[in-house]
Design a protein around this motif. Structure first.
Motif, mmCIF file in Angstrom:
data_model
loop_
_atom_site.group_PDB
_atom_site.id
_atom_site.type_symbol
_atom_site.label_atom_id
_atom_site.label_comp_id
_atom_site.label_asym_id
_atom_site.label_seq_id
_atom_site.Cartn_x
_atom_site.Cartn_y
_atom_site.Cartn_z
ATOM 1 N N HIS A 96 -10.074 3.278 2.975
ATOM 2 C CA HIS A 96 -9.811 4.553 3.634
ATOM 3 C C HIS A 96 -10.912 5.564 3.325
ATOM 4 O O HIS A 96 -11.373 6.295 4.218
ATOM 5 N N GLN A 97 -11.345 5.623 2.063
ATOM 6 C CA GLN A 97 -12.426 6.534 1.702
ATOM 7 C C GLN A 97 -13.717 6.176 2.425
ATOM 8 O O GLN A 97 -14.456 7.050 2.874
ATOM 9 N N LEU A 98 -13.991 4.867 2.541
ATOM 10 C CA LEU A 98 -15.196 4.436 3.246
ATOM 11 C C LEU A 98 -15.133 4.834 4.710
ATOM 12 O O LEU A 98 -16.137 5.287 5.290
ATOM 13 N N GLU A 99 -13.959 4.687 5.335
ATOM 14 C CA GLU A 99 -13.822 5.081 6.734
ATOM 15 C C GLU A 99 -14.029 6.587 6.895
ATOM 16 O O GLU A 99 -14.659 7.036 7.870
ATOM 17 N N LEU A 100 -13.502 7.383 5.946
ATOM 18 C CA LEU A 100 -13.714 8.834 6.018
ATOM 19 C C LEU A 100 -15.192 9.192 5.884
ATOM 20 O O LEU A 100 -15.706 10.044 6.620
ATOM 21 N N LEU A 101 -15.883 8.533 4.952
ATOM 22 C CA LEU A 101 -17.308 8.796 4.783
ATOM 23 C C LEU A 101 -18.092 8.414 6.021
ATOM 24 O O LEU A 101 -19.011 9.130 6.449
ATOM 25 N N LYS A 124 -0.275 -6.298 -6.008
ATOM 26 C CA LYS A 124 0.088 -5.046 -5.349
ATOM 27 C C LYS A 124 -0.916 -3.940 -5.650
ATOM 28 O O LYS A 124 -1.389 -3.236 -4.746
ATOM 29 N N VAL A 125 -1.246 -3.771 -6.924
ATOM 30 C CA VAL A 125 -2.169 -2.696 -7.308
ATOM 31 C C VAL A 125 -3.562 -2.975 -6.752
ATOM 32 O O VAL A 125 -4.262 -2.055 -6.296
ATOM 33 N N GLY A 126 -3.977 -4.234 -6.778
ATOM 34 C CA GLY A 126 -5.286 -4.564 -6.223
ATOM 35 C C GLY A 126 -5.381 -4.245 -4.744
ATOM 36 O O GLY A 126 -6.381 -3.684 -4.278
ATOM 37 N N GLN A 127 -4.331 -4.573 -3.995
ATOM 38 C CA GLN A 127 -4.323 -4.249 -2.567
ATOM 39 C C GLN A 127 -4.324 -2.747 -2.348
ATOM 40 O O GLN A 127 -5.006 -2.237 -1.451
ATOM 41 N N TRP A 128 -3.590 -2.017 -3.200
ATOM 42 C CA TRP A 128 -3.558 -0.559 -3.087
ATOM 43 C C TRP A 128 -4.931 0.047 -3.363
ATOM 44 O O TRP A 128 -5.379 0.944 -2.657
ATOM 45 N N VAL A 129 -5.618 -0.460 -4.373
ATOM 46 C CA VAL A 129 -6.960 0.033 -4.687
ATOM 47 C C VAL A 129 -7.923 -0.265 -3.547
ATOM 48 O O VAL A 129 -8.721 0.593 -3.131
ATOM 49 N N LEU A 130 -7.855 -1.480 -3.013
ATOM 50 C CA LEU A 130 -8.746 -1.847 -1.905
ATOM 51 C C LEU A 130 -8.454 -1.006 -0.661
ATOM 52 O O LEU A 130 -9.383 -0.580 0.034
ATOM 53 N N ASP A 131 -7.170 -0.778 -0.367
ATOM 54 C CA ASP A 131 -6.831 0.058 0.792
ATOM 55 C C ASP A 131 -7.352 1.481 0.608
ATOM 56 O O ASP A 131 -7.857 2.103 1.559
ATOM 57 N N GLY A 132 -7.217 2.015 -0.615
ATOM 58 C CA GLY A 132 -7.726 3.357 -0.861
ATOM 59 C C GLY A 132 -9.231 3.437 -0.713
ATOM 60 O O GLY A 132 -9.767 4.377 -0.110
ATOM 61 N N GLU A 133 -9.954 2.437 -1.227
ATOM 62 C CA GLU A 133 -11.407 2.438 -1.076
ATOM 63 C C GLU A 133 -11.812 2.261 0.388
ATOM 64 O O GLU A 133 -12.780 2.868 0.847
#
Length: 295
Positions: free
Chosen positions: A257-262, A246-255
């Motif tokens: 999302h940040q990559l898409e914003l950049l 769960k935490v790994g998927q959450w970290v990957l989703d957050g990264e």
């Protein structure tokens, strides 16, 4: 985990070897055990390298690795150097790998093949057998509420210490808060060292203290250690396996999302610069058209 098991074996052999030897002699014998283990592993790797190229297929090489490791472990048990035997197996594997890659580049694929086979063997046979034997060795009739409660206290305190240690290790390496949290979570499952060392005290009591007055009390303590180790595996392994997913998927989703914003910001910045360049060119053209008329 391997280093922890090796260190434990060396210290255990020095502390419980008996004989009333002084501390300096115990420390010296521990260092000698490490040197003998490393030397035996190097000799084992040299022996395997001498016949590695002539092996007919992968099965021969796998048999060579497993057979060499077995011989080293059994020999170390015979001379009462169990910790040195574990170190010898580790040194043999590392030295053999480096030797094959440096001296026989054409055989690099055989190293990867042996690694895959050994990993598969551990996952499909070794791990189920060792954990099954560990569970079977625990006497459930000895379980009591104080013992289970005390075991959970020990487990929680141990996990807290490991979490703090992991956080201190990774906080200075530029990791984000989410990555630090994931690193802490990955350190919480416990299985390998507990499975390898949990029955050591029980075996020692059964082998050396049978028939002595303190046998009953020491056996009860050994059973408590075994119970605590088994409970730590039962609690942490499945629980934190799910938490890691769960935490790994959450970290990957957050990264992600940040990559898409950049990427969106970079694209918007590129379009803005393009419009500025285009407007600048139009302005220069307009000025160029007005200047002849003014003249």
């Amino acid at each position: 985990s391997v280093l922890a098991i090796v260190g434990y074996g060396v210290v255990f052999g020095g502390v419980f070897s008996g004989g009333g030897r002084p501390a300096w002699q115990t420390v010296g014998l521990g260092g000698l055990e490490l040197l003998c283990g490393a030397g035996a592993g190097w000799l084992g790797a040299a022996a395997c390298l001498s016949v590695w190229r002539t092996a007919r297929d992968g099965a021969d090489r796998h048999g060579l690795l497993v057979g060499g490791a077995t011989v080293l472990l059994l020999a170390s048990q015979r001379v009462d150097m169990a910790g040195g035997g574990c170190l010898a197996v580790m040194v043999m594997g590392l030295t053999l790998r480096e030797g094959v890659l440096s001296r026989m580049p054409a055989e690099a694929g055989s190293v990867a093949e042996a690694d895959c086979v050994l990993r598969a063997g551990w996952a499909s046979f070794g791990a189920p057998v060792i954990f099954g034997l560990l569970g079977a060795s625990m006497d459930t009739s000895l379980l009591s509420a104080p013992l289970v409660a005390g075991s959970f206290v020990v487990i929680v305190c141990g996990l807290a210490g490991r979490a703090v240690a992991c956080w201190l290790c990774v906080r200075s390496h530029g990791w984000s808060a989410a990555e630090q949290l994931f690193g802490v979570v990955t350190w919480c499952p416990k299985a390998t060292v507990q499975a390898a060392l949990s029955s050591v005290a029980l075996d020692y009591v059964a082998e050396h203290l049978a028939g002595l007055p303190e046998y009953g009390a020491e056996m009860e303590r050994a059973e408590a250690l075994l119970t605590c180790a088994v409970l730590s595996i039962m609690v942490t392994a499945p629980l934190f396996a799910a938490v890691i997913a769960k935490v790994g998927q959450w970290v990957l989703d957050g990264e992600r999302h940040q990559l898409e914003l950049l990427q969106a910001e970079a694209a918007a910045g590129g379009r803005g610069r393009g419009l500025q360049v285009a407007s600048g060119e139009e302005g220069e053209e307009g000025e160029g058209e007005e200047r002849p008329a003014a003249r």
